[in-house]
Scaffold this active site. Structure first.
Site, PDB file in Angstrom:
ATOM      1  CE  LYS A   1      -6.392  -0.764   4.765  1.00 56.29           C
ATOM      2  NZ  LYS A   1      -7.663  -0.949   4.055  1.00 56.29           N
TER       3      LYS A   1
ATOM      4  CG  HIS B   1      -6.340  -8.648   0.643  1.00 53.11           C
ATOM      5  ND1 HIS B   1      -6.509  -8.976  -0.690  1.00 53.11           N
ATOM      6  CD2 HIS B   1      -6.174  -7.294   0.672  1.00 53.11           C
ATOM      7  CE1 HIS B   1      -6.448  -7.872  -1.411  1.00 53.11           C
ATOM      8  NE2 HIS B   1      -6.261  -6.848  -0.613  1.00 53.11           N
TER       9      HIS B   1
ATOM     10  NE  ARG C   1      -3.610  -2.220   2.716  1.00 53.79           N
ATOM     11  CZ  ARG C   1      -3.373  -3.375   3.351  1.00 53.79           C
ATOM     12  NH1 ARG C   1      -2.195  -3.558   3.934  1.00 53.79           N
ATOM     13  NH2 ARG C   1      -4.278  -4.333   3.394  1.00 53.79           N
TER      14      ARG C   1
ATOM     15  CG  HIS D   1      -5.055   1.087  -4.329  1.00 54.46           C
ATOM     16  ND1 HIS D   1      -4.445   0.795  -3.124  1.00 54.46           N
ATOM     17  CD2 HIS D   1      -6.188   0.347  -4.354  1.00 54.46           C
ATOM     18  CE1 HIS D   1      -5.183  -0.080  -2.464  1.00 54.46           C
ATOM     19  NE2 HIS D   1      -6.245  -0.370  -3.184  1.00 54.46           N
TER      20      HIS D   1
ATOM     21  NE  ARG E   1      -3.114  -3.212  -1.772  1.00 54.42           N
ATOM     22  CZ  ARG E   1      -2.717  -4.057  -0.831  1.00 54.42           C
ATOM     23  NH1 ARG E   1      -1.433  -4.317  -0.667  1.00 54.42           N
ATOM     24  NH2 ARG E   1      -3.589  -4.672  -0.055  1.00 54.42           N
TER      25      ARG E   1
ATOM     26  CE1 TYR F   1      -6.276  -6.971  -7.768  1.00 52.83           C
ATOM     27  CE2 TYR F   1      -6.530  -8.122  -5.683  1.00 52.83           C
ATOM     28  CZ  TYR F   1      -6.230  -6.976  -6.387  1.00 52.83           C
ATOM     29  OH  TYR F   1      -5.899  -5.826  -5.722  1.00 52.83           O
TER      30      TYR F   1
END
Length: 292
Positions: free
Chosen positions: A161, A259, A139, A233, A236, A268
């Protein structure tokens, strides 16, 4: 200090809360205050009407979901602190999030983008950042805030995160670009003891997301790519899309992207029509027979 500021200060102290989330919650609650007045005196119906009005005015469902979450967290805090007895957000329903297919660049476009960094003033730094972004699927905040202690040879220790850590490998090209940049890293240091890989004179002590965003747009223009198609992004997404197209395991991609839920990574699988067609012709028994 009003209730909103009190709430924001409290969640700022919680481990794992991102600055972006806190800032967004603050904006959402202040906007609601401007529209509804004192949030400790509103009803659930008022909140529902407010959110419905935002939806009718074209606000995206993802944004409304975040505002709903802000209300829930705010009133939960008000109850815990015994400032309020009732919870007007208790019956708010989260809207379904829009699953927008991620945009990505072709391998050729990525190569052009990275090459174009050579025409910028800080070429080695920009090339290293682009290489790392595409090589590891970081990120943009993870990239800009990267610290020297997180560089482990051909791997990166990434803090993502929720303060969760993951190890991400980087290939030789990205490693060389990083090494070339590190030779001149001191040119960007405001202090002798900067801990950041990409230090700058900004208040944060590292290159900001906005500064990097502007630089990547310049690279896009130099590469002959429409700048609106390029962002950190998008790189990414390109990383994940190209790995999947090359046959990488979805679980491995999930781990590298950081994730928590495999469902987030599965988006994806919806952007590889060419690969799906190839799979049908290669593995479907009747298609295979006809092809033969």
């Amino acid at each position: 200090m009003n209730q909103i500021e009190l709430f924001l200060e409290a969640i700022s102290a919680e481990k794992g809360r991102s600055k972006h989330t806190i800032t967004s919650y603050g904006t959402d609650l202040r906007q609601a205050y401007d529209a509804l007045g004192d949030l400790t005196r509103v009803s659930g119906k008022m909140l529902q009407t407010y959110l419905a009005g935002l939806s009718k005015s074209g606000e995206r469902s993802n944004s409304i979901a975040r505002k709903t979450s802000a209300f829930r967290q705010f009133y939960k805090f008000m109850n815990l602190e015994k400032i309020m007895r009732n919870n007007p957000a208790s019956e708010l329903e989260l809207p379904k999030k829009q699953h927008i297919l991620p945009k990505y660049l072709t391998v050729e476009e990525i190569e052009l983008l990275i090459s174009s960094a050579g025409d910028l003033r800080y070429a080695k730094r920009m090339r290293a950042m682009l290489e790392l972004l595409y090589a590891s699927g970081l990120r943009v905040s993870e990239l800009c805030e990267l610290q020297m202690s997180q560089v482990l040879g051909d791997k990166l220790l990434v803090r993502g995160k929720g303060a969760k850590e993951r190890i991400v490998p980087i290939h030789d090209s990205a490693k060389r670009a990083l090494e070339d940049y590190l030779d001149i890293r001191t040119d960007f240091m405001k202090t002798k003891n900067s801990k950041h890989v990409f230090p700058s004179s900004s208040e944060a002590g590292h290159l900001t997301r906005i500064a990097f965003f502007k630089s990547i747009k310049k690279c896009a223009i130099l590469a002959g790519i429409a700048p609106e198609r390029v962002s950190p992004h998008v790189l990414r997404h390109s990383f994940a899309s190209h790995l999947l197209e090359g046959g990488a395991n979805l679980r491995a991609i999930q781990t590298m992207l950081g994730h928590e839920d495999i469902a987030t990574t599965q988006i994806y699988t919806h952007i590889q029509p060419g690969r799906l067609k190839d799979a049908v012709y290669e593995y479907h028994p009747l298609a295979k027979k006809k092809n033969d």
